[in-house]
Design a protein around this motif. Structure first.
Motif, short mmCIF file in Angstrom:
data_model
loop_
_atom_site.label_atom_id
_atom_site.label_comp_id
_atom_site.label_asym_id
_atom_site.label_seq_id
_atom_site.Cartn_x
_atom_site.Cartn_y
_atom_site.Cartn_z
N THR A 153 19.11 -8.94 -51.93
CA THR A 153 18.90 -9.80 -53.22
C THR A 153 18.94 -11.29 -52.83
O THR A 153 18.35 -11.95 -53.29
N HIS B 293 23.19 -6.18 -51.59
CA HIS B 293 23.29 -7.78 -52.27
C HIS B 293 22.66 -8.70 -50.88
O HIS B 293 22.03 -9.88 -51.47
N PRO C 89 22.84 -8.23 -60.99
CA PRO C 89 23.08 -9.27 -59.82
C PRO C 89 21.79 -9.87 -59.78
O PRO C 89 21.83 -11.27 -59.70
N LEU D 253 28.66 -11.46 -56.18
CA LEU D 253 27.66 -10.54 -56.85
C LEU D 253 28.11 -9.11 -56.76
O LEU D 253 27.80 -8.66 -57.97
N ALA D 254 28.90 -8.63 -56.04
CA ALA D 254 29.51 -7.30 -56.24
C ALA D 254 30.29 -7.25 -57.43
O ALA D 254 30.52 -6.13 -58.29
N GLU E 289 28.50 -7.50 -60.58
CA GLU E 289 27.83 -6.01 -60.85
C GLU E 289 28.92 -5.09 -61.23
O GLU E 289 28.60 -4.35 -62.27
N ILE F 279 28.22 -12.72 -51.60
CA ILE F 279 28.12 -11.33 -51.56
C ILE F 279 29.11 -10.79 -52.61
O ILE F 279 29.23 -9.74 -53.36
#
Length: 585
Positions: free
Chosen positions: A467, A464, A503, A493-494, A497, A490
């Protein structure tokens, strides 16, 4: 410099006040600093002030008596001029120059005109003077005083620059009327934190926020505890309204009534009717944007309002009439949020709403604009009832306030580009109050998100972080695995996902929604955008429990693009959350 202009009919009464001790013994060393010929009697320096006061009154009223019936009924022109707090002390000679420039600019006594009106300038305090003029010229004609307030404002701005005084924002005649000195003294005497005029203005503004029709507006006023008096035409149609605070009475024991138009230009009944004519957007069925069924009504409404506010910020870059309408709608939304927010943020949100009220009015009219979405959002928030300061309620409050900061800054840019100095300043003030409220609301959820981000497996963190580096290279995401300011981002985003989203695509969508240059913390803004887009709980504790219960494998890059839809939303239950108050009818 702050000028304040009024009209009256009693020259002697005004002079008695100016040379007297004042209502609270605040007048000291009252004396003339200037007059029409430089030789006017000065009761403040005469051994017999009563005789001198009578002579000064007679001299000022001489031409008024000569004009007889041709003199205006309100022949006394009174202008107080005050320096701003922190300005240096002006000398009597400097105040005389200020007074001469004002009577010249307004046309009361133009330079070189022997028939100019008679005037004096009285000083009884260090920071201001009072200019008194009688409005009959030497040729017994009345002076032309068109736009005297605007002309006085303009000359005060030039004087500030030339004398090195604090430069105030120029007005445009659309501001609400300030409380009078008498109203301020009464508030202090009765122990009120603000004047009745200010309290009523805020109450009326809150009553109109999201109101569906005129009947609901008047019902809200009465529910707020105000006394309401509606003026009717012979046909029975309402012509206007007056409001009063319970217990606020004049010397005769009668209620002190304020017409809506005297509270603010846009609070007259005809102006309110124009706003109510827009109505609110129909929302018969809950949409997917409402989120999970176990979220409380305040949380759902705040989440929905966040998306509407984002769209309003985009419209502020559009046509003038559309943007002007959005500002009015944003003002209603701020009033709604301030009324229903938890105690921890209520004071700052109320201060933001009061400040932004000035930004909702300018000479640009909202002729053909649609404010139904914003008005519907305000209505939904009010009907949902009070929000808690914790859980999903607290998280969505932080989500909405984060967006409103950017909206008010967009409003400041819009006003600045059009020379609306006072409105731009008010927008920036509102943004500062909103930032303070955001820090209060977001402290707990952001701290938990930071902890969740640090607790992720190293490989997942690095994925991430890569990303983020690709999408936001200027943010300087560190690649050594040490804690950074991006931990909350982060973690989000996790979680996105885990919920089945891509993401990279979701992050790019959040970045493209609106510019990030004005954001105090880009990471925070993106966290809330991502959580709204991905339908993630705003309260990170709920997200953590949800992730622990979810046993699905993480999607790989090969199948992300084909499975980007969030889980199906459970229909909203028929019974509302017990924490919310009943909806208004």
């Amino acid at each position: 410099m702050v000028p304040d202009i009024g009209r009256g009919s009693r020259t002697h009464g005004l002079l008695v006040y100016l040379y007297g001790p004042g209502k609270r013994e605040e007048h000291t060393d009252a004396h003339l600093v200037g007059s029409w010929d430089g030789f006017a009697p000065d009761p403040g320096r005469d051994t017999d002030p009563h005789v001198s006061l009578a002579r000064l009154t007679a001299a000022l009223d001489l031409r008024v008596k000569q004009a007889g019936d041709r003199a205006p009924a309100k022949h006394v022109w009174h202008c107080s001029v005050r320096t701003a707090p922190g300005d240096r002390r002006l000398s009597d000679q400097e105040w005389n120059a200020v007074a001469q420039r004002i009577v010249h600019a307004t046309g009361i006594a133009p330079d070189g005109d022997p028939d100019g009106c008679r005037w004096i300038a009285v000083r009884h305090a260090e920071d201001h003077i009072h200019i008194v003029a009688t409005l009959v010229r030497g040729d017994l004609r009345n002076p032309r005083l068109n736009y005297d307030f605007n002309k006085t404002q303009a000359v005060c701005r030039r004087i500030e620059e030339e004398m090195g005084l604090r430069r105030l924002n120029a007005g445009d005649g659309t501001a609400a009327k300030n409380p009078t000195s008498a109203e301020k003294f009464k508030a202090e005497r009765t122990g009120r934190p603000e004047t009745s005029r200010e309290t009523l203005r805020e109450a009326v503004r809150q009553a109109v926020a999201g109101a569906d029709d005129e009947k609901e507006f008047f019902t809200r006023l009465r529910e707020a505890g105000l006394r309401v008096k509606v003026r009717h035409a012979p046909s029975g149609d309402a012509l206007g309204y007056n409001v009063a605070l319970p217990g606020d009475r004049n010397r005769h024991g009668e209620p002190v009534w304020y017409p809506g138009s005297k509270l603010a230009p846009d609070l007259s009944l005809p102006k309110i009717r124009l706003r109510l004519a827009d109505g609110t957007a129909e929302r018969a069925m809950p949409s997917a944007a409402d989120g999970r069924a176990d979220w409380s009504p305040p949380a759902r409404e705040r989440r929905s309002a966040t998306g509407i506010a984002e769209h309003a910020a985009v419209l502020l870059d559009g046509e003038d009439d559309e943007a002007a309408a959005q500002l009015v709608g944003v003002g209603e939304l701020l009033d709604a949020v301030a009324q229903t927010s938890p105690a921890a943020t209520r004071a700052e949100l109320a201060a933001a709403a009061r400040a932004f009220e000035r930004a909702t009015r300018s000479h640009i009219r909202a002729e053909r604009a649609d404010t139904r979405a914003l008005r519907s959002a305000a209505r939904g928030i009010i009907q949902a009832g009070g929000a808690l300061g914790r859980g999903e309620d607290g998280g969505t409050t932080a989500m909405l306030v984060s967006t409103l900061v950017l909206v008010t800054l967009a409003a400041a840019r819009w006003h600045s580009a059009r020379g609306h100095a006072q409105q731009a300043h008010a927008s920036r003030q509102a943004a500062e109050h909103l930032r303070t409220a955001y820090r209060q609301a977001a402290a707990t959820p952001m701290r938990v998100l930071h902890d969740q981000g640090r607790a992720l497996p190293e490989a997942q963190r690095r994925t991430h972080e890569a990303t983020l580096r690709a999408a936001l290279p200027e943010q300087g995401v560190r690649a050594d695995g040490k804690p950074t300011k991006t931990d909350a981002l982060i973690a989000t985003l996790a979680q996105a996902e885990q919920a089945g989203h891509d993401p990279e695509a979701l992050l790019q969508q959040a970045i493209d929604m609106r510019e990030l240059d004005t954001a105090a913390d880009v990471n925070d803004v993106l966290v809330w955008r991502l959580r709204r887009l991905a339908q993630l709980p705003a309260h990170p504790g709920e997200s953590s429990r949800r992730l622990q219960a979810d046993t699905r494998p993480i999607k790989t890059s090969a199948n992300r693009t084909s499975e980007r839809n969030a889980p199906t939303v459970v229909p909203r239950p028929a019974v509302s959350d017990p924490r919310s108050r009943p909806p208004r009818l």
